[in-house]
Design an enzyme around this catalytic site. Structure first.
Site, PDB file in Angstrom:
ATOM      1  N   ASP A  61       0.871  -1.177   0.000  1.00 56.99           N
ATOM      2  CA  ASP A  61       0.000   0.000   0.000  1.00 56.99           C
ATOM      3  C   ASP A  61       0.913   1.233   0.000  1.00 56.99           C
ATOM      4  O   ASP A  61       2.130   1.112   0.216  1.00 56.99           O
ATOM      5  CB  ASP A  61      -0.882  -0.031   1.251  1.00 56.99           C
ATOM      6  CG  ASP A  61      -1.725   1.209   1.412  1.00 56.99           C
ATOM      7  OD1 ASP A  61      -2.352   1.638   0.425  1.00 56.99           O
ATOM      8  OD2 ASP A  61      -1.733   1.769   2.521  1.00 56.99           O
ATOM      9  N   ASP A  63      -0.230   5.066   1.145  1.00 58.73           N
ATOM     10  CA  ASP A  63      -0.528   5.944   2.285  1.00 58.73           C
ATOM     11  C   ASP A  63      -0.441   5.186   3.602  1.00 58.73           C
ATOM     12  O   ASP A  63      -1.122   4.167   3.789  1.00 58.73           O
ATOM     13  CB  ASP A  63      -1.937   6.535   2.148  1.00 58.73           C
ATOM     14  CG  ASP A  63      -1.973   7.805   1.326  1.00 58.73           C
ATOM     15  OD1 ASP A  63      -1.318   8.778   1.720  1.00 58.73           O
ATOM     16  OD2 ASP A  63      -2.669   7.819   0.293  1.00 58.73           O
TER      17      ASP A  63
END
Length: 278
Positions: A61, A63
């Site tokens: 991922d 963020d």
């Protein structure tokens, strides 16, 4: 108030020459991650990644996983929601952000936060919020501790890699550029480019297809409940990163174990064991 949901702010506001800057506050993780007496300690077994050996790919991922961006998202949502009178004009709390906003796609958030608005108007609000976030991120963004050590491990083993995010394209490009990772990932998968964003598995399944990697030999790094559910639903073990979100929520979502950051000894014990079989 639970120690997992501290009311301390994500950041300090610093005023220098009439300019506002943000300094994220790094919080210690709860004892859940290190306590051998905790009933969840077996979940943190360093052998949890051995099931994917030999490893052929690692998915990340962006963020909150590659960079410590959640404080900036919180700040942007807090200001903009207050401006439109959300919650009677009261500022949203950190707890509200963690439980209701973090990791979710903007189309889902528009319905959750602004259900009485026309969808197009609500999405324009989300676009404005993302623009505000990018202005903040362009001035200050920190990688999660140990990130470059982790990426070197991936590179040294010659593993396939992709970034998989619910963030808009402009956000993903900015964050990867600021982290110096524009050319590191073989592909970047956006939730917007899939039929369904996280927490559905579609973005991770698209990454596996693009990399021509098997879920049986791939694992994921995620910091949100939504992202962990997506990775698990795609058939892969997910390592939770409790940089901001409570460890117990990440474990409940299905993380095989939870780490503080990429320097965590729990992670490196698992990686070293897995590398022997890769």
């Amino acid at each position: 108030m639970s120690a997992l949901l501290s009311t301390k702010p994500f950041f300090n506001l610093l005023f220098n020459n009439n300019n506002i800057s943000l300094r994220p506050i790094r919080k210690p993780l709860p004892s859940l991650l290190v306590s051998s007496s905790n009933p969840l300690s077996t979940t943190l077994s360093s052998s949890s990644l051995l099931s994917v050996a030999p490893v052929e790919a690692v998915l990340f991922d962006i963020d909150g996983t590659l960079c410590d961006s959640d404080p900036l998202h919180y700040y942007a949502f807090r200001d903009m929601l207050q401006e439109v009178g959300f919650n009677g004009g009261e500022s949203i709390t950190e707890e509200f952000f963690i439980q209701n906003i973090s990791g979710k796609h903007n189309s889902e958030l528009s319905r959750l936060l602004l259900p009485e608005w026309e969808f197009e108007t609500a999405m324009k609000f989300m676009e404005d919020k993302e623009a505000y976030f990018r202005r903040l991120a362009s001035k200050q963004l920190e990688p999660v501790d140990g990130l470059h050590k982790m990426l070197k491990w991936v590179d040294d083993l010659g593993l396939k890699r992709a970034a998989v995010t619910n963030a808009p394209k402009e956000n993903a490009e900015l964050l990867l550029s600021m982290l110096g990772l524009t050319d590191f990932f073989s592909m970047v998968v956006l939730g917007n480019d899939c039929d369904r964003a996280k927490p559905f598995p579609d973005p991770y399944l698209k990454a596996l297809e693009g990399l021509q990697a098997s879920p049986s030999h791939t694992f994921v790094f995620e910091d949100s409940v939504s992202g962990i559910k997506a990775g698990v639903a795609a058939g892969m073990p997910v390592v939770g990163i409790a940089s901001r979100n409570p460890a117990n929520l990440l474990l409940e979502a299905g993380a095989v174990f939870v780490i503080k950051d990429f320097n965590d000894p729990i992670l490196w014990t698992a990686l070293e064991e897995t590398a022997k079989l890769t």
